[in-house]
Design a protein around this motif. Sequence first.
Motif, mmCIF file in Angstrom:
data_model
loop_
_atom_site.group_PDB
_atom_site.id
_atom_site.type_symbol
_atom_site.label_atom_id
_atom_site.label_comp_id
_atom_site.label_asym_id
_atom_site.label_seq_id
_atom_site.Cartn_x
_atom_site.Cartn_y
_atom_site.Cartn_z
ATOM 1 N N LYS A 193 5.871 8.944 -7.581
ATOM 2 C CA LYS A 193 5.885 9.614 -8.688
ATOM 3 C C LYS A 193 6.935 9.060 -9.987
ATOM 4 C CE LYS A 193 4.045 13.836 -6.524
ATOM 5 N NZ LYS A 193 3.528 15.318 -6.703
ATOM 6 N N ASN A 194 7.243 8.463 -9.176
ATOM 7 C CA ASN A 194 8.197 8.099 -10.408
ATOM 8 C C ASN A 194 8.928 6.613 -10.725
ATOM 9 O OD1 ASN A 194 10.411 10.870 -10.540
ATOM 10 N ND2 ASN A 194 11.354 10.576 -8.829
ATOM 11 N N GLY A 195 7.886 5.652 -10.713
ATOM 12 C CA GLY A 195 7.427 4.831 -10.981
ATOM 13 C C GLY A 195 7.469 3.607 -10.169
ATOM 14 N N TYR A 196 8.658 3.895 -8.868
ATOM 15 C CA TYR A 196 9.287 3.795 -7.934
ATOM 16 C C TYR A 196 7.767 2.941 -6.406
ATOM 17 C CZ TYR A 196 13.243 3.877 -11.055
ATOM 18 O OH TYR A 196 13.345 3.642 -12.063
ATOM 19 N N ALA A 197 6.940 2.729 -6.606
ATOM 20 C CA ALA A 197 5.874 2.831 -5.945
ATOM 21 C C ALA A 197 6.396 1.619 -4.429
ATOM 22 C CB ALA A 197 4.520 2.250 -5.574
ATOM 23 N N HIS A 198 7.404 0.968 -4.673
ATOM 24 C CA HIS A 198 7.412 -0.575 -4.093
ATOM 25 C C HIS A 198 8.412 -0.198 -3.064
ATOM 26 C CE1 HIS A 198 10.675 -0.462 -6.970
ATOM 27 N NE2 HIS A 198 10.897 -1.504 -6.068
ATOM 28 N N VAL A 199 8.609 1.119 -3.107
ATOM 29 C CA VAL A 199 9.671 1.643 -2.693
ATOM 30 C C VAL A 199 9.170 3.572 -1.682
ATOM 31 C CG1 VAL A 199 12.011 0.356 -2.880
ATOM 32 C CG2 VAL A 199 11.086 2.213 -3.629
ATOM 33 N N VAL A 258 0.493 -1.169 -0.050
ATOM 34 C CA VAL A 258 -0.015 0.232 -0.315
ATOM 35 C C VAL A 258 1.171 1.279 -0.117
ATOM 36 C CG1 VAL A 258 -2.018 0.942 1.359
ATOM 37 C CG2 VAL A 258 -1.764 -1.631 1.012
ATOM 38 N N SER A 259 0.909 1.894 -0.689
ATOM 39 C CA SER A 259 1.671 3.387 -1.336
ATOM 40 C C SER A 259 0.698 4.260 -1.215
ATOM 41 C CB SER A 259 2.575 3.177 -2.397
ATOM 42 O OG SER A 259 3.332 1.636 -2.583
ATOM 43 N N CYS A 260 1.760 5.457 -1.166
ATOM 44 C CA CYS A 260 1.089 6.290 -1.046
ATOM 45 C C CYS A 260 0.696 7.873 -2.411
ATOM 46 C CB CYS A 260 1.927 7.321 -0.115
ATOM 47 S SG CYS A 260 3.100 8.053 -1.073
ATOM 48 N N GLY A 295 20.421 -3.232 -4.006
ATOM 49 C CA GLY A 295 20.110 -3.604 -2.961
ATOM 50 C C GLY A 295 18.161 -4.377 -3.284
ATOM 51 N N THR A 296 17.870 -5.305 -2.808
ATOM 52 C CA THR A 296 16.659 -5.184 -3.063
ATOM 53 C C THR A 296 15.897 -5.434 -2.379
ATOM 54 O OG1 THR A 296 14.940 -6.790 -4.398
ATOM 55 C CG2 THR A 296 16.960 -7.597 -2.994
ATOM 56 N N ARG A 297 14.265 -4.862 -2.288
ATOM 57 C CA ARG A 297 12.645 -4.346 -1.694
ATOM 58 C C ARG A 297 11.855 -4.964 -2.032
ATOM 59 N NH1 ARG A 297 10.961 0.981 1.756
ATOM 60 N NH2 ARG A 297 9.535 -0.134 3.130
ATOM 61 N N ASN A 331 7.797 6.055 0.382
ATOM 62 C CA ASN A 331 8.143 6.653 1.756
ATOM 63 C C ASN A 331 7.644 6.065 2.733
ATOM 64 O OD1 ASN A 331 10.679 7.642 0.536
ATOM 65 N ND2 ASN A 331 9.573 10.400 0.168
ATOM 66 N N THR A 332 6.681 6.054 2.668
ATOM 67 C CA THR A 332 5.733 5.800 4.052
ATOM 68 C C THR A 332 5.193 4.129 3.419
ATOM 69 O OG1 THR A 332 3.333 7.112 2.828
ATOM 70 C CG2 THR A 332 4.775 7.310 4.546
ATOM 71 N N LEU A 333 5.947 3.304 3.261
ATOM 72 C CA LEU A 333 5.004 1.762 2.198
ATOM 73 C C LEU A 333 4.529 1.367 3.433
ATOM 74 C CD1 LEU A 333 5.232 -0.215 -0.124
ATOM 75 C CD2 LEU A 333 6.836 -0.905 1.107
ATOM 76 N N ARG A 334 3.487 0.907 3.195
ATOM 77 C CA ARG A 334 2.868 -0.225 4.331
ATOM 78 C C ARG A 334 1.880 -1.477 4.027
ATOM 79 N NH1 ARG A 334 -1.868 3.750 5.947
ATOM 80 N NH2 ARG A 334 -2.021 4.379 3.655
ATOM 81 N N LEU A 335 1.859 -2.692 4.871
ATOM 82 C CA LEU A 335 1.258 -3.875 4.331
ATOM 83 C C LEU A 335 0.268 -4.076 5.021
ATOM 84 C CD1 LEU A 335 4.278 -3.926 3.350
ATOM 85 C CD2 LEU A 335 4.332 -5.844 3.102
ATOM 86 N N ILE A 336 -0.617 -4.618 4.082
ATOM 87 C CA ILE A 336 -2.038 -5.561 4.257
ATOM 88 C C ILE A 336 -1.489 -6.936 4.654
ATOM 89 C CG2 ILE A 336 -3.816 -6.835 3.802
ATOM 90 C CD1 ILE A 336 -4.022 -5.661 0.894
ATOM 91 N N GLY A 337 -1.597 -6.789 6.142
ATOM 92 C CA GLY A 337 -1.261 -7.892 7.264
ATOM 93 C C GLY A 337 -0.062 -7.765 8.700
ATOM 94 N N ILE A 338 -0.107 -6.257 7.877
ATOM 95 C CA ILE A 338 1.611 -5.663 8.353
ATOM 96 C C ILE A 338 0.690 -4.094 9.621
ATOM 97 C CG2 ILE A 338 3.417 -4.728 9.125
ATOM 98 C CD1 ILE A 338 4.593 -6.526 7.397
ATOM 99 N N ASP A 339 -0.293 -3.236 8.169
ATOM 100 C CA ASP A 339 -0.401 -2.377 8.700
ATOM 101 C C ASP A 339 -1.674 -2.398 9.107
ATOM 102 O OD1 ASP A 339 2.502 -0.171 8.918
ATOM 103 O OD2 ASP A 339 2.360 -1.021 6.447
ATOM 104 N N PHE A 340 -2.373 -3.162 8.455
ATOM 105 C CA PHE A 340 -3.805 -3.596 8.283
ATOM 106 C C PHE A 340 -3.764 -5.095 8.578
ATOM 107 C CE2 PHE A 340 -2.410 -0.494 4.850
ATOM 108 C CZ PHE A 340 -3.131 0.354 5.833
ATOM 109 N N ASP A 341 -5.050 -5.296 9.214
ATOM 110 C CA ASP A 341 -5.652 -7.424 9.259
ATOM 111 C C ASP A 341 -5.709 -7.532 7.506
ATOM 112 O OD1 ASP A 341 -6.144 -6.444 11.474
ATOM 113 O OD2 ASP A 341 -8.967 -6.926 11.956
ATOM 114 N N GLY A 342 -4.894 -9.201 7.837
ATOM 115 C CA GLY A 342 -4.398 -9.302 6.328
ATOM 116 C C GLY A 342 -5.139 -10.653 6.338
#
Length: 338
Positions: free
Chosen positions: A93-99, A84-86, A278-280, A101-112
């Motif tokens: 905005k530059n096509g790197y939503a997977h990194v 879940v990207s902002c 690096g890879t995320r 700045n405030t990346l969140r995940l279903i199952g971590i920040d929300f019920d999964g």
Amino acid sequence: MKSIQYKATQHVEMADKSVPEPGAGEVLIKVAYAGVCGSDMIIYQGVHPRAKAPLVMGHEFSGTIVKGHSTLPPGTPVTVYPLVSCGTCAPCKNGYAHVCNTLRLIGIDFDGGMAEFVKVPEDKVMPIPVGFSLKLGAFIEPVAVGVHAVGRSGYQPGDSAVVYGAGPIGLCVAGCLQYFGASKVMVVEANPNRLKVAQELGFITIDAAKDDIKAKVLEVTQGRNADLTFDCAAHPSVHTSILDVLRVQGTSVVVGSYKKPPEVDLLKVEFKELTLVGTRVYERRDFEVAIAILQSGRVNFERLLTVATPEEAPEQFRNLLTGNTDAIKMLFQLEAQA
């Protein structure tokens, strides 16, 4: 509905919870299988910086649509892209939503997905082929991590590689390299059971507890050393050899997340003109490639999967934490079998 909930540090239990009601732009999914990730174990230990109890964990899962999707009918088999990207920061905005700045995940920040039902944003739902194993469907996300890591490495067909760590992610990286046609895939691991599984999957195994890693890689590569290395173990001991087994101008990819910064010999990086990458997580297209890899059957990823019931969750989390299990990837089966 049944749900597996993180309640407190090292306290997970199966608890009853109301079936969520999807709102506008949300889809209700009936979960079939949900996998336990390393990040779930960090949550379980009470040290994840964002996850707060009570929480239904699980960002690796598969299931079928119940309702709410604008184009996919009920019953469609799906997985979920859990990032879940902002959408507004510079990476997004530059096509790197997977990194983000405030990346969140279903199952971590929300019920999964460790529940019989879960609601997710519609744009996170990804259909999987009809007839595709829903058990393997819950393993798409880890394979996507491997796809992304190999893509970040600059891999060329025929390259040789050394993968440190034969856990789920290490074996996903190794499996992706195998699928893409790597000439030699060497897996370094100290755990005997994991070494055995890696060997069964067709990889060249190196016993980190007994073998001379540098000598073994030289032997396998006929004195050339490896084109690529992947650190999926995130253990300080890795850096005693990982840069030495790379050829001049080789590439080393950091996949695992270190608890403390390791010591890296940058002089070796300089003198051998090495590249550190690096890879995320992954991008959405990595899920599509992962589905194709799993569907091909060319890598026996099902060998990695162990299935348990939600009732067994407390015991299984304890076993995973203590290492008192041979399971490499634990899945919980949420959908009752007829």
